[in-house]
Scaffold this active site. Structure first.
Site, mmCIF file in Angstrom:
data_model
loop_
_atom_site.group_PDB
_atom_site.id
_atom_site.type_symbol
_atom_site.label_atom_id
_atom_site.label_comp_id
_atom_site.label_asym_id
_atom_site.label_seq_id
_atom_site.Cartn_x
_atom_site.Cartn_y
_atom_site.Cartn_z
ATOM 1 C CB SER A 147 -1.177 0.205 1.671
ATOM 2 O OG SER A 147 -1.585 1.813 1.611
ATOM 3 C CE1 TYR A 160 -3.738 -1.970 5.175
ATOM 4 C CE2 TYR A 160 -3.403 0.039 4.924
ATOM 5 C CZ TYR A 160 -4.247 -1.288 4.266
ATOM 6 O OH TYR A 160 -4.007 -1.181 2.759
#
Ligand code: BGC
Length: 262
Positions: A147, A160
């Site tokens: 990401s 995350y």
């Protein structure tokens, strides 16, 4: 030499392929000629529908349920692929969750750890099984979906961001280990892509317009825009790309303070 992206005859496994970016990647790989195993955790309906649509288009696919954070289930998943196709050429580690939004000092440690188990340990467990097979056959590709948050901090999502940054370094180390065996390991970092994982961001007009100020290209991406890059990266057209992260993010990583008109 004209560039041709063909995955004809390749055996691919995409984790978390029943929705979002994973489903788009599975469809695109099948479209390039690969046989695709659609892994899912919940909702066999969507996975079976995807398999049916790939088969309907003349492709080969199967759906296998497994929790990537569980080593025993991961072993079962790879055994199912072995039984069907006798091995694996492409692993796309896509399965992931972003977890509940919480500042660190308010976070539930169990929820925090669960994100790490799925996004980082799960990717490792799958890569481990894949590399056993790929190193032995001296060929293969592991593509890890990270990401922009492997690089950009994100308040409220420390699990995350830590998992994705960890996955990025896992990629580099596995790439170094696998390179002498003709196996590539690399990461693809999507930016803001319109899927279910971030529905609450794009379905709210105020938060969507705030997000768009951070994306020089001025729009969110579509899963298909990630899937096309993934197809290229796992193909022989990208034969010299390994160990690094490729960003598909509308430039949000390199211009984090970008604001339209600002
Ligand atoms: C997250 C999305 C977010 C995007 C950009 C992704 O990793 O899953 O929810 O919109 O990063 O911040």
């Amino acid at each position: 030499m004209p560039m041709q992206i063909s995955l004809q005859g390749r055996r691919a496994l995409v984790t978390g392929a029943n929705s979002g970016i994973g489903a788009a990647v599975a469809r695109a790989l099948a479209g390039a000629g690969a046989r695709v195993c659609v892994n899912y955790l919940v909702g066999p309906g969507a996975a079976e529908e995807l398999v049916a649509s790939i088969r309907g288009g003349g492709g080969e696919a199967l759906a296998v349920a497994a929790d990537v954070s569980d080593a025993g289930q991961v072993a079962g998943l790879f055994a199912a692929v072995d039984r069907a196709w006798g091995g694996l050429d492409v692993l796309v580690n896509n399965a992931g969750v972003d977890g509940p939004r919480a500042l660190a000092w308010e976070a539930d440690p169990a929820a925090w750890e669960r994100v790490l188990r799925i996004d980082l340990v799960g990717a490792f467990l799958c890569a481990r099984e894949a590399l056993k097979r790929m190193v032995a056959q001296q060929r293969g590709v592991v593509l890890n979906l990270t990401s922009v948050h492997e690089k950009i901090a994100w308040s409220g999502y420390s699990a995350y961001t830590a998992a994705k940054a960890g996955l990025s370094m896992l990629t580099k180390t596995l790439a170094q280990e696998a390179a002498p065996h003709g196996v590539r390991v690399l990461s693809l970092a999507p930016g803001a892509i319109r899927t279910d994982i971030n529905r609450q961001v794009w379905s709210d007009p105020a938060s969507l317009s705030d997000l768009l100020t951070k994306i020089p290209l001025g729009r969110m991406g579509d899963p298909e825009e990630i899937a096309r890059v993934a197809t290229f990266l796992v193909s022989d057209a990208a034969s010299y790309v390994t160990g690094s992260t490729v960003y598909a993010d509308g430039a949000m990583t390199d211009y984090p303070d970008f604001a339209h008109g600002g």
